[in-house]
Scaffold this motif. Sequence first.
Motif, PDB file in Angstrom:
ATOM      1  N   UNK B   9     -15.912  24.455 -10.000  1.00  0.00           N
ATOM      2  CA  UNK B   9     -16.243  25.577 -10.604  1.00  0.00           C
ATOM      3  C   UNK B   9     -14.984  26.466 -10.308  1.00  0.00           C
ATOM      4  N   UNK B  10     -14.283  26.113  -9.125  1.00  0.00           N
ATOM      5  CA  UNK B  10     -13.028  26.986  -8.946  1.00  0.00           C
ATOM      6  C   UNK B  10     -11.990  26.476 -10.015  1.00  0.00           C
ATOM      7  N   UNK B  11     -11.977  25.357 -10.258  1.00  0.00           N
ATOM      8  CA  UNK B  11     -10.819  24.834 -11.267  1.00  0.00           C
ATOM      9  C   UNK B  11     -11.016  25.679 -12.481  1.00  0.00           C
ATOM     10  N   UNK B  12     -12.494  25.571 -12.852  1.00  0.00           N
ATOM     11  CA  UNK B  12     -12.932  26.265 -14.431  1.00  0.00           C
ATOM     12  C   UNK B  12     -12.606  27.754 -14.262  1.00  0.00           C
ATOM     13  N   UNK B  13     -13.074  28.500 -13.151  1.00  0.00           N
ATOM     14  CA  UNK B  13     -12.710  29.818 -13.126  1.00  0.00           C
ATOM     15  C   UNK B  13     -10.979  30.168 -13.071  1.00  0.00           C
ATOM     16  N   UNK B  17      -9.136  32.270 -15.603  1.00  0.00           N
ATOM     17  CA  UNK B  17      -8.635  33.651 -15.320  1.00  0.00           C
ATOM     18  C   UNK B  17      -9.804  34.214 -14.653  1.00  0.00           C
ATOM     19  N   UNK B  18     -10.832  33.772 -14.350  1.00  0.00           N
ATOM     20  CA  UNK B  18     -12.257  34.231 -13.529  1.00  0.00           C
ATOM     21  C   UNK B  18     -11.934  34.527 -12.235  1.00  0.00           C
ATOM     22  N   UNK B  19     -12.702  35.487 -11.430  1.00  0.00           N
ATOM     23  CA  UNK B  19     -12.391  35.751 -10.218  1.00  0.00           C
ATOM     24  C   UNK B  19     -13.579  34.914  -9.508  1.00  0.00           C
ATOM     25  N   UNK B  20     -13.120  34.682  -8.299  1.00  0.00           N
ATOM     26  CA  UNK B  20     -14.101  33.956  -7.124  1.00  0.00           C
ATOM     27  C   UNK B  20     -14.777  35.221  -6.451  1.00  0.00           C
ATOM     28  N   UNK B  25     -20.346  32.562  -5.291  1.00  0.00           N
ATOM     29  CA  UNK B  25     -20.355  31.610  -4.453  1.00  0.00           C
ATOM     30  C   UNK B  25     -21.943  31.458  -3.902  1.00  0.00           C
ATOM     31  N   UNK B  26     -22.375  32.571  -3.631  1.00  0.00           N
ATOM     32  CA  UNK B  26     -23.974  32.274  -3.247  1.00  0.00           C
ATOM     33  C   UNK B  26     -24.711  31.799  -4.223  1.00  0.00           C
ATOM     34  N   UNK B  58     -26.592  39.752 -12.928  1.00  0.00           N
ATOM     35  CA  UNK B  58     -25.661  38.756 -12.485  1.00  0.00           C
ATOM     36  C   UNK B  58     -26.027  37.250 -12.459  1.00  0.00           C
ATOM     37  N   UNK B  59     -27.217  37.095 -11.985  1.00  0.00           N
ATOM     38  CA  UNK B  59     -27.781  35.490 -12.080  1.00  0.00           C
ATOM     39  C   UNK B  59     -27.779  35.014 -13.559  1.00  0.00           C
ATOM     40  N   UNK B  60     -28.316  35.628 -14.609  1.00  0.00           N
ATOM     41  CA  UNK B  60     -27.936  35.283 -15.834  1.00  0.00           C
ATOM     42  C   UNK B  60     -26.727  35.000 -15.978  1.00  0.00           C
ATOM     43  N   UNK B  61     -25.833  35.955 -15.798  1.00  0.00           N
ATOM     44  CA  UNK B  61     -24.318  35.752 -16.365  1.00  0.00           C
ATOM     45  C   UNK B  61     -23.680  34.734 -15.695  1.00  0.00           C
ATOM     46  N   UNK B  62     -24.040  34.429 -14.289  1.00  0.00           N
ATOM     47  CA  UNK B  62     -23.425  33.594 -13.542  1.00  0.00           C
ATOM     48  C   UNK B  62     -23.754  31.861 -13.887  1.00  0.00           C
ATOM     49  N   UNK B  63     -25.253  31.877 -14.190  1.00  0.00           N
ATOM     50  CA  UNK B  63     -25.665  30.643 -14.950  1.00  0.00           C
ATOM     51  C   UNK B  63     -25.098  30.180 -16.008  1.00  0.00           C
ATOM     52  N   UNK B  64     -24.899  31.228 -16.970  1.00  0.00           N
ATOM     53  CA  UNK B  64     -24.066  30.902 -18.090  1.00  0.00           C
ATOM     54  C   UNK B  64     -22.600  30.053 -17.777  1.00  0.00           C
ATOM     55  N   UNK B  65     -22.161  30.740 -17.027  1.00  0.00           N
ATOM     56  CA  UNK B  65     -20.758  30.296 -16.526  1.00  0.00           C
ATOM     57  C   UNK B  65     -20.885  28.939 -15.754  1.00  0.00           C
TER      58      UNK B  65
END
Lengths: 143, 143
Positions: B9-13, B17-20, B25-26, B58-65
């Motif tokens: 995920x970090x590599x993808x981010x 150009x996405x932030x951690x 993380x949670x 945030x949960x919706x957006x994050x799962x899409x990521x």
Amino acid sequence: MILEKKKTFNDFAASKGLRSTRQRDIILDIFLSTHEHISVEELYLKVKSSNPGIGHATVYRTLKLFAEAGLAREILLHDGQTRYEHVVKGEHHDHLVCTGCNSIIEFEDETIEKLQSEIAARHGFLINSHKMEIYGLCANCRR
Amino acid sequence: MILEKKKTFNDFAASKGLRSTRQRDIILDIFLSTHEHISVEELYLKVKSSNPGIGHATVYRTLKLFAEAGLAREILLHDGQTRYEHVVKGEHHDHLVCTGCNSIIEFEDETIEKLQSEIAARHGFLINSHKMEIYGLCANCRR
DNA sequence: CTTGCTGCAAACAGTTTGCAGAACT
DNA sequence: AGTTCTGCAAACTGTTTGCAGCAAG
């Protein structure tokens, strides 16, 4: 065969104590005249164009009945709408869904069906229905 | 392997150009700690219980990521909720869905996968993913 | 006449979006 | 500092439901 389907629905209706109404006749006619994987909204629009005054709810309710009667099958693709396709007895097809142009290619494969039965049997599972969708790019969209 | 996924995920981010962020993380931790086909709502509740203040969106957006990053896969069953399952590279399973008790049995079958490739090839179709669900009654519910 | 069906609108459920402030780099 | 991300609430979308009037049996 359209008459046959109407009979199927009438028999189903009779066995459930349901009534035969003008709306159900119209919706069944129009549904049978379609060939695609039609969404409820699309069908509703078709119905309304030749027959304004028929409401959303009726179309939803009626399609559920068709599904119960074994005339239609609900399919869920990835577009947020419930779609229905015709049920032709003894025939089952699956879908190749193109994520490029949203076109759908149908296919049928007996060997896969057979393997499914075996897998189900191995798990003591009694198959009622199944669906398979393969996502990717069609010949046109690959280029 | 959890660390491996975090790295994925970090590599993808990084590549996007996405932030951690703390929230991502949670949510990733909790998602990785689940084993079922979890719905967004279920995951949201889990997240919220240990971490109130994290919102639905945030949960919706994050799962899409996660899905974009190849860590999760969206699956649509017939319950009106979008569910996600883990993606384990090189492994693909399909589902036997019991309409009696809603349990899900996973299975894998190489022969079916092979047949799918053949069918796709025959239609000039390039497979990206696929899914197959078999509906019926499990051993317990048959009786 | 009785009961199911329809149309409408309102209610719902799941998901997405706009935006001001917070947080990462 | 600059920009992305978050949380909230409001907006949206597809679908379901309640109910008064209508229609089939």
